[in-house]
Design an enzyme around this catalytic site. Sequence first.
Site, PDB file in Angstrom:
ATOM      1  N   ASN A 103      41.216 -19.026  -8.473  1.00 36.34           N
ATOM      2  CA  ASN A 103      41.199 -17.893  -7.456  1.00 36.34           C
ATOM      3  C   ASN A 103      42.278 -16.849  -8.075  1.00 36.34           C
ATOM      4  OD1 ASN A 103      39.120 -18.930  -5.805  1.00 36.34           O
ATOM      5  ND2 ASN A 103      40.809 -20.163  -4.748  1.00 36.34           N
ATOM      6  N   ASP A 105      43.893 -14.575  -5.671  1.00 40.96           N
ATOM      7  CA  ASP A 105      44.032 -13.741  -4.654  1.00 40.96           C
ATOM      8  C   ASP A 105      45.582 -14.089  -4.183  1.00 40.96           C
ATOM      9  OD1 ASP A 105      44.283 -16.398  -3.500  1.00 40.96           O
ATOM     10  OD2 ASP A 105      42.148 -16.171  -3.108  1.00 40.96           O
TER      11      ASP A 105
END
Length: 237
Positions: A103, A105
């Site tokens: 990811n 983020d």
Amino acid sequence: MTDFEKLKEIVDNSHRIVFFGGAGVSTESGIPDFRSADGLYHQKYDYPPEEILSHTFFMRKPEEFYRFYRDKMLCLNAKPNKAHLKLAQWEREGKLRSVVTQNIDGLHQAAGSVRVHELHGSVLRNRCMKCGRFYGVEKIAESEGVPLCDCGGIIKPEVVLYEEALPEDTVMQALEDIRSADTLIVAGTSLTVYPAASYIRYFGGDHLILINRDSTQYDHIAELVIHDKVGEVLDRL
Ligand code: ZN
């Protein structure tokens, strides 16, 4: 003994856990998963996301790239969920060696995790392609069109786009941690993304655990497979 009790016992007796997480770890924070049925692929856009998020596309149509990117990839209001928080806690307690994530983020760090190997980079880091100057995510979020450096160069996210190589140092450190882990928890990934999926083969420890909503092609080699939401499972441990 239920699968959950087994998992709890393994985790309780582990001292060098490596957590390998995919998109499913962030979906519980409201961040869309690229490949799931309700993910980005099924949303309407001028081009398929896979094409927009490629190096070629970025170089040819940066304005179009950034329109999509700001709209779909920057989820700046997302908060860490129970999975992120539990992993940060394990690291503080000395049970967890590191998090390896697909990811981009930054939610693991937001939850307090320190040793995080971001295989696909992070939306929080951006750099001028001309002079190399660093910019935070605000610069991208607050600018319009193609974000430009003071020097006139185009700013590019430090996110691994399709056609681009994974960051070598990060991969090396991730593999080293996986190699020396006593327990490897693979979670929230369908393990279809090459080469990340092949990293499992580096694991030589005692306990391989898979936590994923759907089954994967690696289920049969895991000691324990739990088909459930990652955050829900970790929170109960
Ligand atoms: Zn510059």
